[in-house]
Design a protein around this motif. Structure first.
Motif, PDB file in Angstrom:
ATOM      1  N   TYR A  64      16.167  -2.920  38.142  1.00 28.60           N
ATOM      2  CA  TYR A  64      16.619  -1.645  37.571  1.00 28.60           C
ATOM      3  C   TYR A  64      17.077  -1.777  36.124  1.00 28.60           C
ATOM      4  O   TYR A  64      17.605  -0.810  35.556  1.00 28.60           O
ATOM      5  CB  TYR A  64      17.790  -1.067  38.384  1.00 28.60           C
ATOM      6  CG  TYR A  64      17.471  -0.637  39.793  1.00 28.60           C
ATOM      7  CD1 TYR A  64      16.176  -0.384  40.203  1.00 28.60           C
ATOM      8  CD2 TYR A  64      18.483  -0.459  40.725  1.00 28.60           C
ATOM      9  CE1 TYR A  64      15.889   0.009  41.498  1.00 28.60           C
ATOM     10  CE2 TYR A  64      18.214  -0.061  42.029  1.00 28.60           C
ATOM     11  CZ  TYR A  64      16.922   0.173  42.408  1.00 28.60           C
ATOM     12  OH  TYR A  64      16.651   0.567  43.692  1.00 28.60           O
ATOM     13  N   VAL A 100      24.529  -5.605  38.407  1.00 27.10           N
ATOM     14  CA  VAL A 100      25.876  -5.079  38.655  1.00 27.10           C
ATOM     15  C   VAL A 100      26.794  -6.178  39.203  1.00 27.10           C
ATOM     16  O   VAL A 100      26.350  -7.279  39.531  1.00 27.10           O
ATOM     17  CB  VAL A 100      25.842  -3.838  39.573  1.00 27.10           C
ATOM     18  CG1 VAL A 100      25.212  -2.659  38.840  1.00 27.10           C
ATOM     19  CG2 VAL A 100      25.118  -4.126  40.861  1.00 27.10           C
ATOM     20  N   GLY A 124      29.753  -1.376  38.372  1.00 23.23           N
ATOM     21  CA  GLY A 124      30.064  -1.465  39.806  1.00 23.23           C
ATOM     22  C   GLY A 124      28.930  -0.967  40.669  1.00 23.23           C
ATOM     23  O   GLY A 124      27.754  -1.098  40.326  1.00 23.23           O
ATOM     24  N   CYS A 125      29.275  -0.379  41.804  1.00 24.22           N
ATOM     25  CA  CYS A 125      28.274   0.120  42.749  1.00 24.22           C
ATOM     26  C   CYS A 125      29.008   0.995  43.763  1.00 24.22           C
ATOM     27  O   CYS A 125      30.054   0.583  44.282  1.00 24.22           O
ATOM     28  CB  CYS A 125      27.596  -1.060  43.448  1.00 24.22           C
ATOM     29  SG  CYS A 125      26.573  -0.592  44.855  1.00 24.22           S
ATOM     30  N   LEU A 127      28.274   1.663  46.732  1.00 18.67           N
ATOM     31  CA  LEU A 127      28.331   1.035  48.063  1.00 18.67           C
ATOM     32  C   LEU A 127      29.447  -0.001  48.095  1.00 18.67           C
ATOM     33  O   LEU A 127      30.258  -0.029  49.028  1.00 18.67           O
ATOM     34  CB  LEU A 127      26.986   0.374  48.396  1.00 18.67           C
ATOM     35  CG  LEU A 127      25.879   1.348  48.800  1.00 18.67           C
ATOM     36  CD1 LEU A 127      24.528   0.660  48.782  1.00 18.67           C
ATOM     37  CD2 LEU A 127      26.156   1.938  50.172  1.00 18.67           C
ATOM     38  N   ASN A 153      25.519  -5.634  48.705  1.00 17.45           N
ATOM     39  CA  ASN A 153      26.160  -4.661  47.796  1.00 17.45           C
ATOM     40  C   ASN A 153      27.620  -4.450  48.218  1.00 17.45           C
ATOM     41  O   ASN A 153      28.049  -3.349  48.558  1.00 17.45           O
ATOM     42  CB  ASN A 153      25.432  -3.314  47.856  1.00 17.45           C
ATOM     43  CG  ASN A 153      23.998  -3.393  47.393  1.00 17.45           C
ATOM     44  OD1 ASN A 153      23.307  -4.358  47.681  1.00 17.45           O
ATOM     45  ND2 ASN A 153      23.548  -2.384  46.683  1.00 17.45           N
ATOM     46  N   CYS A 210      24.548   4.943  48.566  1.00 19.09           N
ATOM     47  CA  CYS A 210      24.202   4.667  47.163  1.00 19.09           C
ATOM     48  C   CYS A 210      24.135   6.004  46.436  1.00 19.09           C
ATOM     49  O   CYS A 210      23.368   6.889  46.825  1.00 19.09           O
ATOM     50  CB  CYS A 210      22.863   3.936  47.094  1.00 19.09           C
ATOM     51  SG  CYS A 210      22.143   4.041  45.450  1.00 19.09           S
ATOM     52  N   GLU A 211      24.898   6.130  45.366  1.00 21.71           N
ATOM     53  CA  GLU A 211      24.945   7.419  44.651  1.00 21.71           C
ATOM     54  C   GLU A 211      23.638   7.756  43.950  1.00 21.71           C
ATOM     55  O   GLU A 211      23.435   8.898  43.538  1.00 21.71           O
ATOM     56  CB  GLU A 211      26.087   7.386  43.624  1.00 21.71           C
ATOM     57  CG  GLU A 211      25.850   6.416  42.480  1.00 21.71           C
ATOM     58  CD  GLU A 211      27.069   6.263  41.574  1.00 21.71           C
ATOM     59  OE1 GLU A 211      27.952   5.470  41.918  1.00 21.71           O
ATOM     60  OE2 GLU A 211      27.109   6.936  40.530  1.00 21.71           O
ATOM     61  N   VAL A 212      22.754   6.780  43.813  1.00 26.14           N
ATOM     62  CA  VAL A 212      21.456   7.006  43.179  1.00 26.14           C
ATOM     63  C   VAL A 212      20.443   7.503  44.217  1.00 26.14           C
ATOM     64  O   VAL A 212      19.762   8.517  44.024  1.00 26.14           O
ATOM     65  CB  VAL A 212      20.946   5.691  42.529  1.00 26.14           C
ATOM     66  CG1 VAL A 212      19.547   5.856  41.960  1.00 26.14           C
ATOM     67  CG2 VAL A 212      21.931   5.243  41.458  1.00 26.14           C
ATOM     68  N   CYS A 296      20.842   4.813  37.617  1.00 26.11           N
ATOM     69  CA  CYS A 296      22.074   4.211  38.118  1.00 26.11           C
ATOM     70  C   CYS A 296      22.998   3.987  36.910  1.00 26.11           C
ATOM     71  O   CYS A 296      22.700   3.157  36.040  1.00 26.11           O
ATOM     72  CB  CYS A 296      21.808   2.882  38.813  1.00 26.11           C
ATOM     73  SG  CYS A 296      23.364   2.077  39.271  1.00 26.11           S
ATOM     74  N   HIS A 298      25.687   2.485  36.679  1.00 30.71           N
ATOM     75  CA  HIS A 298      26.266   1.132  36.654  1.00 30.71           C
ATOM     76  C   HIS A 298      25.269   0.143  36.044  1.00 30.71           C
ATOM     77  O   HIS A 298      25.633  -0.655  35.177  1.00 30.71           O
ATOM     78  CB  HIS A 298      26.660   0.693  38.065  1.00 30.71           C
ATOM     79  CG  HIS A 298      27.470   1.725  38.781  1.00 30.71           C
ATOM     80  ND1 HIS A 298      28.759   2.005  38.419  1.00 30.71           N
ATOM     81  CD2 HIS A 298      27.160   2.582  39.787  1.00 30.71           C
ATOM     82  CE1 HIS A 298      29.222   2.971  39.192  1.00 30.71           C
ATOM     83  NE2 HIS A 298      28.276   3.339  40.029  1.00 30.71           N
ATOM     84  N   MET A 299      24.032   0.208  36.504  1.00 29.20           N
ATOM     85  CA  MET A 299      22.999  -0.679  35.952  1.00 29.20           C
ATOM     86  C   MET A 299      22.845  -0.421  34.449  1.00 29.20           C
ATOM     87  O   MET A 299      22.606  -1.348  33.672  1.00 29.20           O
ATOM     88  CB  MET A 299      21.655  -0.413  36.644  1.00 29.20           C
ATOM     89  CG  MET A 299      21.607  -0.897  38.076  1.00 29.20           C
ATOM     90  SD  MET A 299      21.329  -2.680  38.108  1.00 29.20           S
ATOM     91  CE  MET A 299      21.372  -2.977  39.881  1.00 29.20           C
TER      92      MET A 299
HETATM   93 FE1  SF4 Z   1      24.776   0.505  43.747  1.00 25.65          FE
HETATM   94 FE2  SF4 Z   1      23.415   1.512  41.631  1.00 25.65          FE
HETATM   95 FE3  SF4 Z   1      22.203  -0.134  43.350  1.00 25.65          FE
HETATM   96 FE4  SF4 Z   1      22.882   2.331  44.091  1.00 25.65          FE
HETATM   97  S1  SF4 Z   1      21.398   1.758  42.537  1.00 25.65           S
HETATM   98  S2  SF4 Z   1      23.132   0.474  45.284  1.00 25.65           S
HETATM   99  S3  SF4 Z   1      24.834   2.601  42.986  1.00 25.65           S
HETATM  100  S4  SF4 Z   1      23.916  -0.634  42.017  1.00 25.65           S
END
Ligand code: SF4
Ligand code: 13P
Length: 339
Positions: A64, A100, A124-125, A127, A153, A210-212, A296, A298-299
């Motif tokens: 990502y 992340v 962060g993430c 999850l 995660n 996962c918010e994405v 994402c 965070h990424m």
């Molecule tokens: Fe976490 Fe982003 Fe991966 Fe979703 S895409 S699992 S929020 S790091």
């Protein structure tokens, strides 16, 4: 001679020498990186590649990451499983994790003696932040004797409370390896549903998402199919069940890339994070990538200037509580032994 280009927080000049040294990279990614941006990226890429040699460092980049990172400075790219495996194998003294925070912690777990740099500690993430070590201890009390599988995660603190880790690439295999009728599977409820549907194991889940991937819907996918005849849809298992039902293939980010390489669909929709299509399009320009995607945040905190600064200062470095790390390491190593 300087040509152009300033960079926020300290500029590096885009000289003719830099242009020459980075020309081959630009040629490779010019279809996915706007030419106007190149004078900003090229000096950073040039500096990072020099610093890596000086520091005996490697950059591990998740699928990502943006194309200028993925194709410009990464030594190893992959899904969470591949990054964990390759981190365990490297001889480099310094590892920069372009991904992340939980990925950098995993790299540190399998390399306690090495310096693992996380260019932005706030990457962060959703999850990982959905569950704590105390939550896992409470679940164990509520379900005595039921083994706990934890998606990578998660924080090291959560991994330390589980029996074995898994990634999206090996979740079903890991759950089945336990030979138990019931398994607690944390924290992604959608990945848990996917595992439950594809194995005979009863799954006790956690309500992490996962918010994405949670933002995609089955109706959206069907809408794209109506607008694109013969469209191939491939989805990540962090998506809701109706999205997975609407997909032709479900797999980890590496699984999705392998599928496209193998099947060469004329037109494909990768139901996942936005940089995936860009990164694969560089390798497979003949494929038409339909691009609804979610970023994402965070990424996207990881940038070339942050990677450069991490290599210049050898910070921020991931540090783990040794007692927590020792227990979390066992769970990661058990997963790597399963495959
Ligand atoms: Fe976490 Fe982003 Fe991966 Fe979703 S895409 S699992 S929020 S790091
Ligand atoms: P994989 O690359 O392991 O499929 O994971 C996707 C993801 O969301 C990582 O944050």
């Amino acid at each position: 001679m300087a040509i152009a280009g300033t960079q926020e927080g300290g500029s590096l000049p885009f000289t003719e020498e830099v242009a020459e040294r980075t020309a081959a990279i630009f040629e490779r990614i010019r279809t996915v990186v706007p030419p106007l941006e190149w004078p900003l990226h090229a000096p950073e890429i040039d500096a990072i590649n020099r610093l890596k040699a000086e520091r005996n460092a490697i950059v591990l980049a998740h699928n990502y990451q943006t194309p200028e990172i993925f194709h410009g400075v990464a030594d190893i790219t992959g899904d969470s499983l591949a990054l964990a495996r390759r981190a365990a194998e490297t001889d480099a003294e310094v590892i920069v994790l372009a991904g992340v925070h939980f990925m950098a912690e995993t790299a540190k777990l399998v390399n306690p003696e090495k310096t693992v740099l996380m260019p932005d500690m706030d990457a962060g993430c959703s999850l990982a932040s959905s569950i704590t070590g105390q939550d896992v201890r409470d679940l164990r009390k509520a379900h005595p004797g039921v083994p706990v599988v934890t998606y990578v995660n998660t924080s090291a603190e959560v991994k330390a409370e589980c029996d074995i880790c898994c990634t999206s690439g090996n979740a079903i295999k890991v759950v089945e390896s336990l030979k138990a009728p019931r398994v607690i599977f944390l924290p992604d409820t959608y990945l848990a549903t996917h595992v439950a549907r594809n194995s005979d194991v009863e799954i006790i889940d956690w309500q992490g998402r996962c918010e994405v991937h949670e933002r995609f819907t089955g109706a959206e996918i069907e809408g794209f199919r109506e607008g694109h005849d013969g469209l191939t849809v491939i989805a990540h298992p962090e998506c809701p069940p109706d999205v997975l039902d609407a997909a032709d293939f479900v797999g980890s980010t590496a699984g999705m890339i392998d599928y496209v390489r193998r099947e060469r669909p004329a037109q494909v929709l990768m139901v996942t994070e936005c940089s995936m299509s860009d990164n694969v399009a560089v390798e497979l320009p003949e494929i038409d990538f339909v691009r609804p995607c979610n970023l994402c945040p965070h990424m996207k905190r990881i940038t070339l200037p942050k990677i450069r600064r991490a290599l210049e200062t050898l910070s921020p470095a991931v540090e783990l509580d040794p007692a927590v790390a020792a227990r979390a390491r066992v769970a990661v190593e058990r997963m790597l032994a399963v495959g």
